[in-house]
Design a protein around this motif. Structure first.
Motif, short mmCIF file in Angstrom:
data_model
loop_
_atom_site.label_atom_id
_atom_site.label_comp_id
_atom_site.label_asym_id
_atom_site.label_seq_id
_atom_site.Cartn_x
_atom_site.Cartn_y
_atom_site.Cartn_z
N MET A 1 -26.36 -14.96 18.97
CA MET A 1 -26.82 -14.64 17.63
C MET A 1 -25.82 -15.14 16.60
N MET A 2 -26.33 -15.63 15.50
CA MET A 2 -25.47 -16.13 14.44
C MET A 2 -24.97 -14.96 13.61
N GLU A 3 -24.02 -15.24 12.76
CA GLU A 3 -23.43 -14.22 11.90
C GLU A 3 -23.95 -14.35 10.48
N ILE A 4 -24.12 -13.21 9.83
CA ILE A 4 -24.48 -13.20 8.42
C ILE A 4 -23.25 -13.66 7.63
N ALA A 5 -23.46 -14.51 6.64
CA ALA A 5 -22.36 -15.04 5.83
C ALA A 5 -21.54 -13.89 5.23
N ILE A 6 -20.25 -14.10 5.14
CA ILE A 6 -19.32 -13.07 4.66
C ILE A 6 -19.70 -12.56 3.27
N ASP A 7 -20.04 -13.47 2.36
CA ASP A 7 -20.37 -13.03 1.00
C ASP A 7 -21.62 -12.16 0.99
N ILE A 8 -22.57 -12.44 1.88
CA ILE A 8 -23.79 -11.64 1.97
C ILE A 8 -23.46 -10.26 2.53
N GLN A 9 -22.61 -10.22 3.54
CA GLN A 9 -22.18 -8.92 4.09
C GLN A 9 -21.50 -8.07 3.03
N LYS A 10 -20.61 -8.70 2.25
CA LYS A 10 -19.89 -7.97 1.20
C LYS A 10 -20.85 -7.42 0.16
N LYS A 11 -21.83 -8.24 -0.24
CA LYS A 11 -22.80 -7.80 -1.26
C LYS A 11 -23.66 -6.66 -0.73
N LEU A 12 -24.05 -6.73 0.54
CA LEU A 12 -24.81 -5.64 1.14
C LEU A 12 -23.99 -4.35 1.11
N GLU A 13 -22.72 -4.43 1.49
CA GLU A 13 -21.84 -3.26 1.47
C GLU A 13 -21.70 -2.70 0.06
N LEU A 14 -21.51 -3.58 -0.90
CA LEU A 14 -21.34 -3.17 -2.30
C LEU A 14 -22.60 -2.52 -2.86
N ASP A 15 -23.75 -3.10 -2.56
CA ASP A 15 -25.00 -2.64 -3.16
C ASP A 15 -25.65 -1.46 -2.45
N PHE A 16 -25.52 -1.38 -1.14
CA PHE A 16 -26.34 -0.41 -0.40
C PHE A 16 -25.61 0.81 0.12
N GLY A 17 -24.29 0.83 0.08
CA GLY A 17 -23.53 2.03 0.42
C GLY A 17 -24.04 2.78 1.63
N SER A 18 -24.56 3.99 1.41
CA SER A 18 -24.99 4.85 2.51
C SER A 18 -26.20 4.30 3.26
N GLU A 19 -26.92 3.38 2.64
CA GLU A 19 -28.08 2.76 3.30
C GLU A 19 -27.74 1.39 3.89
N LEU A 20 -26.46 1.10 3.98
CA LEU A 20 -26.02 -0.22 4.45
C LEU A 20 -26.60 -0.58 5.80
N SER A 21 -26.56 0.33 6.76
CA SER A 21 -27.04 -0.02 8.11
C SER A 21 -28.53 -0.36 8.09
N PHE A 22 -29.30 0.36 7.26
CA PHE A 22 -30.74 0.08 7.16
C PHE A 22 -30.98 -1.28 6.49
N ALA A 23 -30.23 -1.54 5.42
CA ALA A 23 -30.37 -2.80 4.71
C ALA A 23 -29.98 -3.98 5.61
N LYS A 24 -28.88 -3.82 6.32
CA LYS A 24 -28.43 -4.87 7.22
C LYS A 24 -29.45 -5.12 8.33
N ASP A 25 -30.06 -4.05 8.85
CA ASP A 25 -31.10 -4.20 9.87
C ASP A 25 -32.28 -5.02 9.34
N GLU A 26 -32.68 -4.76 8.09
CA GLU A 26 -33.79 -5.50 7.49
C GLU A 26 -33.45 -6.99 7.35
N ILE A 27 -32.24 -7.26 6.89
CA ILE A 27 -31.82 -8.66 6.72
C ILE A 27 -31.71 -9.35 8.08
N GLU A 28 -31.13 -8.67 9.06
CA GLU A 28 -31.02 -9.26 10.40
C GLU A 28 -32.39 -9.50 11.01
#
Length: 97
Positions: A1-28
């Protein structure tokens, strides 16, 4: 599996906080559904338009599946022909993280 770009990971962390795992699942899931062929530009556009709202993230992903050009237009343009943002650039380059 490929990796999500670092800047995208950082923006997800910044924007989604407590919902980060759900947001990351949707993007993945979106990456997986396109066999990692979806562009980082599209992913950045989707995250930008979601504005940290998980429900909006999901609806923007659905819109991208139906009409990806509309997502890019909404993210990069100001209701016209003037391009305000270029999501080929990283979130760092654009000053969003």
């Amino acid at each position: 599996m490929m990796e999500i770009a670092i800047d995208i990971q950082k923006k997800l962390e910044l924007d989604f906080g407590s919902e980060l795992s759900f947001a990351k699942d949707e993007i993945e899931a979106l990456y997986a559904a396109t066999n990692w062929q979806i562009s980082d530009k599209m992913i950045r556009s989707i995250i930008y338009l979601a504005k940290g709202d998980f429900t909006l993230l999901k609806s923007t992903i659905e819109l991208a599946r139906k009409d990806y050009k509309d997502v890019l237009w909404q993210a990069e343009y100001n209701r016209g022909d003037d391009q305000l943002r270029d999501f080929n650039k990283t979130f760092e380059e654009l000053g969003f993280v």
